[in-house]
Design a protein around this motif. Structure first.
Motif, PDB file in Angstrom:
ATOM      1  N   ALA A 181      19.353  33.673  31.167  1.00 29.76           N
ATOM      2  CA  ALA A 181      19.595  34.791  31.683  1.00 29.76           C
ATOM      3  C   ALA A 181      18.268  35.720  32.206  1.00 29.76           C
ATOM      4  CB  ALA A 181      20.414  35.982  30.526  1.00 29.76           C
ATOM      5  N   CYS A 182      17.334  35.238  32.472  1.00 28.45           N
ATOM      6  CA  CYS A 182      16.102  35.797  32.675  1.00 28.45           C
ATOM      7  C   CYS A 182      16.244  37.106  33.802  1.00 28.45           C
ATOM      8  CB  CYS A 182      14.946  34.820  33.162  1.00 28.45           C
ATOM      9  SG  CYS A 182      14.583  33.545  31.746  1.00 28.45           S
ATOM     10  N   GLY A 183      16.944  36.474  34.798  1.00 29.71           N
ATOM     11  CA  GLY A 183      17.168  37.504  35.965  1.00 29.71           C
ATOM     12  C   GLY A 183      18.109  38.701  35.712  1.00 29.71           C
ATOM     13  N   LEU A 184      18.728  38.693  34.724  1.00 28.80           N
ATOM     14  CA  LEU A 184      19.549  39.662  34.089  1.00 28.80           C
ATOM     15  C   LEU A 184      19.057  40.605  32.982  1.00 28.80           C
ATOM     16  CD1 LEU A 184      22.817  37.389  33.765  1.00 28.80           C
ATOM     17  CD2 LEU A 184      21.775  38.491  35.713  1.00 28.80           C
ATOM     18  N   GLY A 185      17.822  40.464  32.593  1.00 29.87           N
ATOM     19  CA  GLY A 185      17.368  41.072  31.555  1.00 29.87           C
ATOM     20  C   GLY A 185      17.261  40.357  30.258  1.00 29.87           C
ATOM     21  N   CYS A 186      16.116  40.186  29.434  1.00 34.95           N
ATOM     22  CA  CYS A 186      16.318  39.163  28.215  1.00 34.95           C
ATOM     23  C   CYS A 186      16.876  39.952  27.139  1.00 34.95           C
ATOM     24  CB  CYS A 186      14.688  38.829  27.978  1.00 34.95           C
ATOM     25  SG  CYS A 186      14.740  37.759  26.746  1.00 34.95           S
ATOM     26  N   PRO A 187      17.929  39.253  26.748  1.00 35.42           N
ATOM     27  CA  PRO A 187      18.591  40.168  25.375  1.00 35.42           C
ATOM     28  C   PRO A 187      18.013  39.867  23.944  1.00 35.42           C
ATOM     29  CG  PRO A 187      19.915  38.174  25.996  1.00 35.42           C
ATOM     30  CD  PRO A 187      18.789  38.295  27.022  1.00 35.42           C
ATOM     31  N   THR A 188      16.886  39.115  24.275  1.00 30.96           N
ATOM     32  CA  THR A 188      16.252  38.748  22.932  1.00 30.96           C
ATOM     33  C   THR A 188      14.644  39.205  22.769  1.00 30.96           C
ATOM     34  OG1 THR A 188      15.593  36.608  23.498  1.00 30.96           O
ATOM     35  CG2 THR A 188      17.714  36.803  22.527  1.00 30.96           C
ATOM     36  N   ASP A 189      14.207  39.882  23.814  1.00 32.55           N
ATOM     37  CA  ASP A 189      13.076  40.236  24.157  1.00 32.55           C
ATOM     38  C   ASP A 189      12.175  38.863  23.929  1.00 32.55           C
ATOM     39  OD1 ASP A 189      13.596  42.720  24.488  1.00 32.55           O
ATOM     40  OD2 ASP A 189      12.992  43.676  22.612  1.00 32.55           O
ATOM     41  N   ALA A 190      12.521  37.756  24.336  1.00 36.27           N
ATOM     42  CA  ALA A 190      11.574  36.775  24.264  1.00 36.27           C
ATOM     43  C   ALA A 190      10.594  36.870  25.670  1.00 36.27           C
ATOM     44  CB  ALA A 190      12.445  35.437  24.341  1.00 36.27           C
ATOM     45  N   LYS A 191      11.318  37.312  26.671  1.00 36.21           N
ATOM     46  CA  LYS A 191      10.541  37.197  27.975  1.00 36.21           C
ATOM     47  C   LYS A 191       9.185  38.507  27.490  1.00 36.21           C
ATOM     48  CE  LYS A 191      12.500  37.796  31.794  1.00 36.21           C
ATOM     49  NZ  LYS A 191      13.018  38.508  32.973  1.00 36.21           N
ATOM     50  N   GLN A 192       7.990  38.086  27.719  1.00 34.07           N
ATOM     51  CA  GLN A 192       6.946  38.963  27.582  1.00 34.07           C
ATOM     52  C   GLN A 192       6.627  39.563  28.882  1.00 34.07           C
ATOM     53  OE1 GLN A 192       5.485  38.896  24.115  1.00 34.07           O
ATOM     54  NE2 GLN A 192       7.560  38.464  24.407  1.00 34.07           N
ATOM     55  N   SER A 193       7.457  40.642  29.285  1.00 35.31           N
ATOM     56  CA  SER A 193       7.406  41.484  30.265  1.00 35.31           C
ATOM     57  C   SER A 193       6.695  42.745  29.902  1.00 35.31           C
ATOM     58  CB  SER A 193       8.974  41.775  30.697  1.00 35.31           C
ATOM     59  OG  SER A 193       9.472  42.530  29.918  1.00 35.31           O
ATOM     60  N   MET A 194       6.200  43.398  31.078  1.00 37.90           N
ATOM     61  CA  MET A 194       5.712  44.797  30.751  1.00 37.90           C
ATOM     62  C   MET A 194       6.553  45.499  29.673  1.00 37.90           C
ATOM     63  SD  MET A 194       2.711  44.390  32.118  1.00 37.90           S
ATOM     64  CE  MET A 194       2.820  42.841  31.465  1.00 37.90           C
ATOM     65  N   LEU A 195       8.022  45.514  29.979  1.00 38.45           N
ATOM     66  CA  LEU A 195       8.818  46.372  29.374  1.00 38.45           C
ATOM     67  C   LEU A 195       8.590  46.361  27.727  1.00 38.45           C
ATOM     68  CD1 LEU A 195      11.724  47.921  28.973  1.00 38.45           C
ATOM     69  CD2 LEU A 195      12.514  45.828  29.116  1.00 38.45           C
ATOM     70  N   VAL A 196       8.218  44.879  27.218  1.00 33.20           N
ATOM     71  CA  VAL A 196       8.196  44.849  25.825  1.00 33.20           C
ATOM     72  C   VAL A 196       6.671  44.553  25.259  1.00 33.20           C
ATOM     73  CG1 VAL A 196      10.613  44.101  25.783  1.00 33.20           C
ATOM     74  CG2 VAL A 196       8.769  42.281  25.893  1.00 33.20           C
ATOM     75  N   THR A 197       5.632  44.354  26.237  1.00 32.64           N
ATOM     76  CA  THR A 197       4.563  44.158  25.812  1.00 32.64           C
ATOM     77  C   THR A 197       3.561  45.350  25.913  1.00 32.64           C
ATOM     78  OG1 THR A 197       4.069  43.078  27.835  1.00 32.64           O
ATOM     79  CG2 THR A 197       4.609  41.751  26.025  1.00 32.64           C
ATOM     80  N   LEU A 198       2.954  45.400  27.354  1.00 33.64           N
ATOM     81  CA  LEU A 198       1.859  46.525  27.545  1.00 33.64           C
ATOM     82  C   LEU A 198       2.321  47.940  27.723  1.00 33.64           C
ATOM     83  CD1 LEU A 198      -0.494  44.285  30.083  1.00 33.64           C
ATOM     84  CD2 LEU A 198      -0.432  44.307  27.614  1.00 33.64           C
ATOM     85  N   ILE A 199       3.335  47.886  28.098  1.00 34.71           N
ATOM     86  CA  ILE A 199       4.092  49.382  28.285  1.00 34.71           C
ATOM     87  C   ILE A 199       4.093  50.055  26.962  1.00 34.71           C
ATOM     88  CG2 ILE A 199       5.767  50.801  28.891  1.00 34.71           C
ATOM     89  CD1 ILE A 199       6.036  49.306  31.522  1.00 34.71           C
ATOM     90  N   PRO A 200       4.897  49.394  25.899  1.00 38.53           N
ATOM     91  CA  PRO A 200       4.912  50.064  24.580  1.00 38.53           C
ATOM     92  C   PRO A 200       3.331  50.142  23.880  1.00 38.53           C
ATOM     93  CG  PRO A 200       6.613  48.296  24.856  1.00 38.53           C
ATOM     94  CD  PRO A 200       5.648  48.142  26.151  1.00 38.53           C
ATOM     95  N   ASP A 201       2.656  49.325  24.244  1.00 37.33           N
ATOM     96  CA  ASP A 201       1.298  49.508  23.709  1.00 37.33           C
ATOM     97  C   ASP A 201       0.455  50.676  24.331  1.00 37.33           C
ATOM     98  OD1 ASP A 201       1.687  47.200  22.273  1.00 37.33           O
ATOM     99  OD2 ASP A 201       0.112  45.942  23.652  1.00 37.33           O
TER     100      ASP A 201
END
Length: 520
Positions: A181-201
């Motif tokens: 489901a990568c193109g639909l937004g990762c529901p487990t936060d496994a994808k290390q996108s900016m959304l869950v990595t550098l932006i929260p930092d």
């Protein structure tokens, strides 16, 4: 002091704020840049036109994802509708919705930027430490063939049987559940996108991020940006609320991507002697659909984990391409698979048995290929995007040859039937039918072309006569304006662009930080 993420419904009145750096866009370029500037202790404000959505909103439904996470509800296209364009529009940008493929920039591309376009100080040795850091932080690792889904294994097998080069793709994931489901937004936060990595930092380090805020214009005073004027959008309707946010920064970094960054500059009257929006590249893609006796279920598993650059360089005057396979979800398949009516319905009914091979063509590296243009139509507040991308005989020859290679690969992997992407598809039942592709019509709207990669439009280079930004990513005609995203590429890449953008943003962050000191 921690920062905050604001959404449009929290901004109930006009606001004016000041900061060291205003970063416009939160994708691969903006996400990395915001992080690096906040880490240095600078006061950073980030603007994102898309919404702030997290794993709790990612319900694995295409109807949800395309309407909330993509530009123009995933209907963005060139003006003549000949090329459909998938592009992210959410916090994290394309990194939130891409398929995780991570490639360092091919050295020959960096050499071309240096030798032909005059880019200085940017080569693989310069970028290597930045990529090293990013690959560690984002867990970019090889995805072994043993973990590939059947869709990718079929490509691997076909490449092996025909003796073509092949490799496995590195992916920015951690504890990936292979949901597909990568193109639909990762529901487990496994994808290390900016959304869950550098932006929260960055937010933890004080950055303020405003989602649902669309930057409309940069206000200039001589050679300086003195304000960024933005419309506040309603998170539910995506329409302007009538409220405005004005940011007054010391330095501005435009990171909206290769379509929106040129558009923002043009709306602001910044044309760089007519070069803004020129040399815009898409990696145009043609799709070959195979039907197999076995179940492929290309909608499950890591979507993209095998590739081949066997045909990336076909010599002077020939369009080359990268070979990969995409995920095949029902809505995406329905608009890319060929045919109409009953034939299309029957093809969709056999979706679990379908495989697709995509040929991602490399544009912009031949003198005859100037790419397309991003422009505006209308005046004042009512300007609209205008995307032109002429497809010439140069492209159509490459598409035809790419489809022939793809069909042979699919038959080598055991396909019972292969269909071309023409409006009246070429139906091939064996390898001997591949020659039928020679007589198929190759013209806009008669052969489907798509793209998920956007590059160029604000090219960097060694002279203001030929480029929009210099080799430090600074806009030539402004002292405190930078462009930090894929729009600065002088050519396309021939590989998925995310890691190149990440690396250039990490490298370029020092130049932006230095400019803050000069303008304090």
């Amino acid at each position: 002091m921690s920062g905050r993420i604001f959404t449009g419904d929290e901004l109930t009145e006009d606001r004016v704020i000041t900061c060291d750096v205003c970063v416009v866009g939160s994708g691969a370029g903006g996400g990395v840049l915001g992080h690096e500037l906040a880490r240095r202790g600078l006061d950073v404000v980030m603007l994102e036109a898309g919404g702030y959505r997290t794993r709790r909103d990612f319900d694995l439904k295409e109807s949800t994802a395309y309407s909330t996470l993509y530009q123009e509800l995933a209907n963005r296209a060139t003006d003549d509708l000949s090329i459909s364009i998938l592009q992210g529009r959410t916090v994290g940008g394309g990194t939130t919705v891409n398929w995780c493929a991570s490639f360092r920039t091919p050295p020959e591309i960096l050499h071309r930027w240096r030798d032909v376009h005059g880019v200085k100080g940017l080569d693989e040795n310069t970028l290597a430490p930045h990529w090293d850091w990013l690959e560690e932080r984002l867990n970019i690792r090889d995805w072994p063939i043993e973990r590939a889904n059947r869709n990718n294994q079929l490509l691997w097998e076909g490449l092996g049987k025909l003796g073509y080069s092949r490799g496995t793709v590195k992916r920015n994931v951690r504890q990936c559940a292979s949901l597909g489901a990568c193109g639909l937004g990762c529901p487990t936060d496994a994808k290390q996108s900016m959304l869950v990595t550098l932006i929260p930092d960055a937010v933890e380090q004080g950055m303020r991020l405003f989602a649902n805020v669309n930057a409309r214009k940069l206000e200039m005073d001589g050679m300086r940006v003195v304000a960024v004027h933005a419309d506040v959008l309603d998170p539910r309707t995506d329409r302007p609320t009538g409220r405005r946010l004005t940011v007054k920064p010391k330095v501005t970094a435009v990171c909206g991507g290769a379509i929106n960054s040129p558009a923002l500059l043009l709306r602001s009257g910044l044309t760089a002697q007519g070069l803004v929006g020129k040399r815009f590249f898409l990696h145009p893609v043609v799709v070959s659909t195979g039907r197999f006796r076995e179940r492929v279920e290309a909608f499950q598993g890591a979507p993209l984990s095998v590739y081949s650059r066997q045909f990336i360089d076909r010599g002077p005057g020939k369009l080359g391409w990268l070979i990969e396979v995409p995920p095949i979800h029902p809505v995406l398949a329905s608009v890319t698979m060929p045919g109409f009516g009953a034939a299309h319905q029957e093809l969709m009914a056999r979706l679990p048995y379908a495989n697709a091979v995509i040929s991602i063509t490399l544009d912009g590296v031949h003198p005859e290929d100037e790419g397309g243009t991003v422009g505006l139509r209308g005046e004042g507040e009512y300007t609209r995007l205008k995307i032109d991308y002429p497809l010439t005989d140069f492209h159509w020859e490459g598409f035809r040859e790419a489809l022939k290679v793809a069909a042979r690969l699919q038959f080598a992997a055991g396909a019972e039937q292969v269909l071309s992407p023409h409006s009246s598809p070429v139906v091939m039942n064996s390898e001997k039918d591949v020659a039928l592709l020679n007589s198929a019509p190759y013209a806009p709207l008669l052969c489907r072309v798509a793209s998920a990669h956007q590059m160029g439009g604000c090219a960097m280079g060694g002279s203001p006569k030929t480029s929009v930004v210099d080799s430090t990513l600074r806009y030539w005609d402004a002292d405190n304006l930078f462009v930090v995203d894929g729009s600065v590429f002088p050519t396309a890449l021939g590989v998925n662009p995310m890691e190149t953008i990440l690396g250039i943003a990490h490298w370029g962050s020092q130049h932006v930080a230095d400019a803050v000191g000069k303008h304090s």
